[in-house]
Design a protein around this motif. Structure first.
Motif, PDB file in Angstrom:
ATOM      1  N   SER A  63       0.817  -1.223   0.000  1.00 26.97           N
ATOM      2  CA  SER A  63       0.000   0.000   0.000  1.00 26.97           C
ATOM      3  C   SER A  63       0.847   1.269   0.000  1.00 26.97           C
ATOM      4  O   SER A  63       0.293   2.371  -0.035  1.00 26.97           O
ATOM      5  CB  SER A  63      -0.925   0.009   1.225  1.00 26.97           C
ATOM      6  OG  SER A  63      -0.188   0.261   2.419  1.00 26.97           O
ATOM      7  N   GLN A  64       2.161   1.132   0.058  1.00 25.14           N
ATOM      8  CA  GLN A  64       3.062   2.278   0.183  1.00 25.14           C
ATOM      9  C   GLN A  64       3.891   2.457  -1.090  1.00 25.14           C
ATOM     10  O   GLN A  64       4.322   1.485  -1.700  1.00 25.14           O
ATOM     11  CB  GLN A  64       4.000   2.080   1.382  1.00 25.14           C
ATOM     12  CG  GLN A  64       3.294   1.879   2.712  1.00 25.14           C
ATOM     13  CD  GLN A  64       2.548   3.120   3.169  1.00 25.14           C
ATOM     14  OE1 GLN A  64       3.061   4.240   3.061  1.00 25.14           O
ATOM     15  NE2 GLN A  64       1.350   2.931   3.690  1.00 25.14           N
ATOM     16  N   LYS A  65       4.150   3.715  -1.421  1.00 23.73           N
ATOM     17  CA  LYS A  65       4.945   4.017  -2.606  1.00 23.73           C
ATOM     18  C   LYS A  65       6.441   4.004  -2.271  1.00 23.73           C
ATOM     19  O   LYS A  65       6.827   4.327  -1.145  1.00 23.73           O
ATOM     20  CB  LYS A  65       4.577   5.397  -3.152  1.00 23.73           C
ATOM     21  CG  LYS A  65       3.146   5.543  -3.613  1.00 23.73           C
ATOM     22  CD  LYS A  65       2.921   6.927  -4.160  1.00 23.73           C
ATOM     23  CE  LYS A  65       1.467   7.188  -4.501  1.00 23.73           C
ATOM     24  NZ  LYS A  65       0.885   6.169  -5.382  1.00 23.73           N
ATOM     25  N   PRO A  66       7.277   3.662  -3.240  1.00 20.92           N
ATOM     26  CA  PRO A  66       8.715   3.831  -3.049  1.00 20.92           C
ATOM     27  C   PRO A  66       9.052   5.294  -2.757  1.00 20.92           C
ATOM     28  O   PRO A  66       8.293   6.198  -3.118  1.00 20.92           O
ATOM     29  CB  PRO A  66       9.315   3.375  -4.381  1.00 20.92           C
ATOM     30  CG  PRO A  66       8.257   2.529  -5.013  1.00 20.92           C
ATOM     31  CD  PRO A  66       6.955   3.085  -4.553  1.00 20.92           C
TER      32      PRO A  66
ATOM     33  N   LEU B 221      19.070   8.139  -3.963  1.00 20.18           N
ATOM     34  CA  LEU B 221      18.893   6.861  -3.280  1.00 20.18           C
ATOM     35  C   LEU B 221      17.419   6.480  -3.362  1.00 20.18           C
ATOM     36  O   LEU B 221      16.546   7.242  -2.943  1.00 20.18           O
ATOM     37  CB  LEU B 221      19.311   6.975  -1.810  1.00 20.18           C
ATOM     38  CG  LEU B 221      19.001   5.750  -0.945  1.00 20.18           C
ATOM     39  CD1 LEU B 221      19.850   4.558  -1.367  1.00 20.18           C
ATOM     40  CD2 LEU B 221      19.203   6.058   0.532  1.00 20.18           C
ATOM     41  N   GLU B 222      17.155   5.320  -3.920  1.00 18.71           N
ATOM     42  CA  GLU B 222      15.783   4.837  -4.050  1.00 18.71           C
ATOM     43  C   GLU B 222      15.498   3.806  -2.958  1.00 18.71           C
ATOM     44  O   GLU B 222      16.208   2.802  -2.854  1.00 18.71           O
ATOM     45  CB  GLU B 222      15.566   4.200  -5.427  1.00 18.71           C
ATOM     46  CG  GLU B 222      15.914   5.102  -6.608  1.00 18.71           C
ATOM     47  CD  GLU B 222      14.953   6.263  -6.753  1.00 18.71           C
ATOM     48  OE1 GLU B 222      13.821   6.176  -6.228  1.00 18.71           O
ATOM     49  OE2 GLU B 222      15.336   7.261  -7.399  1.00 18.71           O
ATOM     50  N   ILE B 223      14.473   4.070  -2.165  1.00 24.02           N
ATOM     51  CA  ILE B 223      14.031   3.114  -1.141  1.00 24.02           C
ATOM     52  C   ILE B 223      12.837   2.369  -1.718  1.00 24.02           C
ATOM     53  O   ILE B 223      11.734   2.921  -1.832  1.00 24.02           O
ATOM     54  CB  ILE B 223      13.688   3.829   0.168  1.00 24.02           C
ATOM     55  CG1 ILE B 223      14.954   4.470   0.739  1.00 24.02           C
ATOM     56  CG2 ILE B 223      13.065   2.857   1.184  1.00 24.02           C
ATOM     57  CD1 ILE B 223      14.761   5.198   2.044  1.00 24.02           C
ATOM     58  N   ARG B 224      13.058   1.128  -2.091  1.00 26.82           N
ATOM     59  CA  ARG B 224      12.059   0.351  -2.818  1.00 26.82           C
ATOM     60  C   ARG B 224      11.451  -0.781  -2.015  1.00 26.82           C
ATOM     61  O   ARG B 224      10.521  -1.436  -2.469  1.00 26.82           O
ATOM     62  CB  ARG B 224      12.674  -0.214  -4.101  1.00 26.82           C
ATOM     63  CG  ARG B 224      13.187   0.873  -5.051  1.00 26.82           C
ATOM     64  CD  ARG B 224      13.627   0.296  -6.374  1.00 26.82           C
ATOM     65  NE  ARG B 224      14.043   1.331  -7.304  1.00 26.82           N
ATOM     66  CZ  ARG B 224      13.214   2.045  -8.043  1.00 26.82           C
ATOM     67  NH1 ARG B 224      11.917   1.831  -7.944  1.00 26.82           N
ATOM     68  NH2 ARG B 224      13.665   2.973  -8.866  1.00 26.82           N
ATOM     69  N   ASP B 225      11.999  -1.046  -0.834  1.00 27.29           N
ATOM     70  CA  ASP B 225      11.416  -2.108  -0.011  1.00 27.29           C
ATOM     71  C   ASP B 225      11.664  -1.834   1.458  1.00 27.29           C
ATOM     72  O   ASP B 225      12.460  -0.961   1.818  1.00 27.29           O
ATOM     73  CB  ASP B 225      11.946  -3.492  -0.417  1.00 27.29           C
ATOM     74  CG  ASP B 225      13.455  -3.634  -0.274  1.00 27.29           C
ATOM     75  OD1 ASP B 225      14.038  -3.053   0.662  1.00 27.29           O
ATOM     76  OD2 ASP B 225      14.061  -4.340  -1.103  1.00 27.29           O
TER      77      ASP B 225
ATOM     78  N   ARG C 122      12.159  -9.284   2.808  1.00 28.33           N
ATOM     79  CA  ARG C 122      11.984  -7.951   2.238  1.00 28.33           C
ATOM     80  C   ARG C 122      10.609  -7.868   1.589  1.00 28.33           C
ATOM     81  O   ARG C 122      10.139  -8.851   0.996  1.00 28.33           O
ATOM     82  CB  ARG C 122      13.061  -7.656   1.187  1.00 28.33           C
ATOM     83  CG  ARG C 122      14.466  -7.458   1.752  1.00 28.33           C
ATOM     84  CD  ARG C 122      15.437  -7.139   0.630  1.00 28.33           C
ATOM     85  NE  ARG C 122      16.806  -7.023   1.102  1.00 28.33           N
ATOM     86  CZ  ARG C 122      17.369  -5.877   1.480  1.00 28.33           C
ATOM     87  NH1 ARG C 122      16.661  -4.745   1.431  1.00 28.33           N
ATOM     88  NH2 ARG C 122      18.624  -5.846   1.894  1.00 28.33           N
ATOM     89  N   TYR C 123       9.999  -6.672   1.656  1.00 29.40           N
ATOM     90  CA  TYR C 123       8.685  -6.458   1.061  1.00 29.40           C
ATOM     91  C   TYR C 123       8.742  -5.221   0.172  1.00 29.40           C
ATOM     92  O   TYR C 123       9.065  -4.125   0.635  1.00 29.40           O
ATOM     93  CB  TYR C 123       7.629  -6.279   2.149  1.00 29.40           C
ATOM     94  CG  TYR C 123       7.533  -7.456   3.081  1.00 29.40           C
ATOM     95  CD1 TYR C 123       6.818  -8.602   2.719  1.00 29.40           C
ATOM     96  CD2 TYR C 123       8.214  -7.463   4.298  1.00 29.40           C
ATOM     97  CE1 TYR C 123       6.769  -9.702   3.562  1.00 29.40           C
ATOM     98  CE2 TYR C 123       8.153  -8.560   5.143  1.00 29.40           C
ATOM     99  CZ  TYR C 123       7.428  -9.672   4.762  1.00 29.40           C
ATOM    100  OH  TYR C 123       7.386 -10.762   5.603  1.00 29.40           O
ATOM    101  N   ALA C 124       8.411  -5.408  -1.102  1.00 28.64           N
ATOM    102  CA  ALA C 124       8.486  -4.317  -2.061  1.00 28.64           C
ATOM    103  C   ALA C 124       7.423  -3.259  -1.760  1.00 28.64           C
ATOM    104  O   ALA C 124       6.269  -3.594  -1.456  1.00 28.64           O
ATOM    105  CB  ALA C 124       8.299  -4.861  -3.478  1.00 28.64           C
ATOM    106  N   LEU C 125       7.824  -2.011  -1.849  1.00 30.71           N
ATOM    107  CA  LEU C 125       6.881  -0.897  -1.750  1.00 30.71           C
ATOM    108  C   LEU C 125       6.244  -0.734  -3.120  1.00 30.71           C
ATOM    109  O   LEU C 125       6.878  -0.266  -4.070  1.00 30.71           O
ATOM    110  CB  LEU C 125       7.625   0.381  -1.328  1.00 30.71           C
ATOM    111  CG  LEU C 125       8.316   0.322   0.038  1.00 30.71           C
ATOM    112  CD1 LEU C 125       9.221   1.527   0.227  1.00 30.71           C
ATOM    113  CD2 LEU C 125       7.306   0.224   1.164  1.00 30.71           C
TER     114      LEU C 125
END
Length: 227
Positions: free
Chosen positions: A87-90, A201-205, A222-225
């Motif tokens: 439910s969350q965006k990167p 820096l990309e926070i993707r999970d 790990r859980y993908a955003l």
């Protein structure tokens, strides 16, 4: 493996050059759950410098370590983390910079990071049904450090003082250092780590972590955003 506490981290990607160096700097690879050799940096006792943060691994805390509430299970927490992340965006940051926080060193975000703070706040609030109340001794220990009214309110409500408006994203690289030692450690990190840092820096999970009985943290999943 049986875990005593759980936490939600931002755990840098294991295959990035900067995170491989930083994990070896700390000496603990939370992805594999193994000790790793420190880099050879002349005249620095990296083992002593990183002794305190080592067991946590390379990370930034999003939801602080917690014991599971009564009648909750690890499987239920894993399912909730998966649903939450979906439910969350990167989040994109301009980058990271080396910062001195009191007497320890950490990587902190550069530029605008309100979306990151909002993600951390959501981790704290939306998954709080899994958190057992902190023991009185733990609360007393945190109060003994001296808390502001806002931090005391957070401690009482969320079990940790430095969340929500008091949150500061940081990736810890050292324990508390004597002031005379700080310049040499800063110089070493500026030479060996800072040039490797990504921008942006990309926070993707998000990473669900478990604390083993010996106090070391291990990656569970790990859980993908993907919101």
């Amino acid at each position: 493996m049986t875990f005593t506490r759980y936490a939600i981290y931002y755990a840098p990607p294991a295959d990035a050059e900067w995170s491989r160096f930083a994990a070896s700097w700390l000496g603990w690879d939370l992805e594999t759950g193994t000790m790793v050799p420190h880099p050879n940096v002349a005249e620095l006792d990296i083992g002593a410098i990183t002794d305190v943060p080592r067991k946590y691994g390379l990370h930034a805390t999003m939801k602080p370590p917690m014991r599971l509430a009564e009648r909750q299970t690890q499987a239920a927490l894993e399912a909730a983390c998966k649903a939450f992340a979906s439910s969350q965006k990167p989040v994109s940051l301009d980058g990271l910079h080396l910062a001195r926080l009191g007497r320890f060193l950490a990587l902190c975000p550069t530029g605008e990071h309100s979306a990151l703070n909002a993600l951390a706040a959501a981790c704290v609030t939306e998954l709080d049904s899994f958190r057992a109340p902190a023991p009185a001794a733990e609360l007393d220990r945190r109060r003994a450090t001296g808390l502001t009214p806002e931090q005391e309110e957070n401690l009482s409500r969320w079990g940790y003082p430095y969340v929500l408006d008091q949150f500061r994203f940081h990736i810890t690289l050292t324990g508390r250092l004597p002031k005379p030692e700080l310049p040499a450690v800063v110089e070493a990190l500026n030479k060996h780590l800072i040039p490797l840092l990504p921008a942006p820096l990309e926070i993707r999970d998000l990473a669900l972590m478990g604390e083993a009985p010996d106090g070391r943290f291990h990656l569970i999943q790990r859980y993908a955003l993907s919101g």
